[in-house]
Design a protein around this motif. Sequence first.
Motif, short mmCIF file in Angstrom:
data_model
loop_
_atom_site.label_atom_id
_atom_site.label_comp_id
_atom_site.label_asym_id
_atom_site.label_seq_id
_atom_site.Cartn_x
_atom_site.Cartn_y
_atom_site.Cartn_z
N ILE A 197 24.63 -2.26 -35.57
CA ILE A 197 24.19 -3.67 -35.49
C ILE A 197 23.71 -3.99 -34.07
N GLY A 198 24.45 -3.52 -33.05
CA GLY A 198 24.05 -3.74 -31.67
C GLY A 198 22.70 -3.13 -31.36
N GLY A 228 16.96 -3.87 -30.53
CA GLY A 228 15.60 -3.56 -30.98
C GLY A 228 14.80 -4.80 -31.31
N MET A 229 15.45 -5.77 -31.95
CA MET A 229 14.77 -7.02 -32.29
C MET A 229 14.38 -7.79 -31.03
N TYR A 265 13.83 -6.56 -27.91
CA TYR A 265 12.74 -5.89 -27.20
C TYR A 265 11.46 -5.88 -28.03
N GLY A 266 11.58 -5.82 -29.35
CA GLY A 266 10.40 -5.91 -30.20
C GLY A 266 9.74 -7.27 -30.08
N SER A 267 10.53 -8.31 -30.01
CA SER A 267 9.99 -9.67 -29.85
C SER A 267 9.30 -9.82 -28.50
N LEU A 268 9.92 -9.28 -27.46
CA LEU A 268 9.31 -9.36 -26.13
C LEU A 268 8.01 -8.57 -26.08
N ASN A 269 8.01 -7.40 -26.71
CA ASN A 269 6.82 -6.57 -26.73
C ASN A 269 5.69 -7.23 -27.52
N LYS A 270 6.06 -8.03 -28.50
CA LYS A 270 5.07 -8.73 -29.33
C LYS A 270 4.49 -9.94 -28.62
N PHE A 310 25.36 -9.97 -24.04
CA PHE A 310 25.87 -9.91 -25.41
C PHE A 310 25.88 -8.48 -25.96
N CYS A 311 24.73 -7.81 -25.94
CA CYS A 311 24.67 -6.45 -26.51
C CYS A 311 25.54 -5.49 -25.71
#
Length: 128
Positions: A47-48, A53-54, A56-61, A77-78
Amino acid sequence: MASNLINILFVGAGSCLGGVSRYLLGKFLGYFWPDSFPWGTFIINIIGCFILGMIYGSLNKGYYMSSRLKLFLTVGFCGGFTTFSTFIHENFQLLQQGLPIQFTIYSAASFAVGLLFLYMGYHITRLI
């Protein structure tokens, strides 16, 4: 100086929330899988990794996130929820950068040396 202190407070708050979340979720999952395989830790680590991943994926997007919120969520948090997610992210970065030899050395050495040092610490402590 004040900016660094504020960053530390953001990381600390995230770590606290992540650590408490890990404890509570681990206890909850322990009721479902009380056997010898550490399912709770395994699920929490996965889950972590997914959460990281979510982020960094959002930032990359191109989604905006303040540097302090990023610190709160990733390092805080992570990191408090699971250090495994940071380890996986660093390995992912090495692969993304086209560095398979460094990836192999880092991942294998981290596991092997970490296990070796746990073993040494365990046995040294028993001898003292």
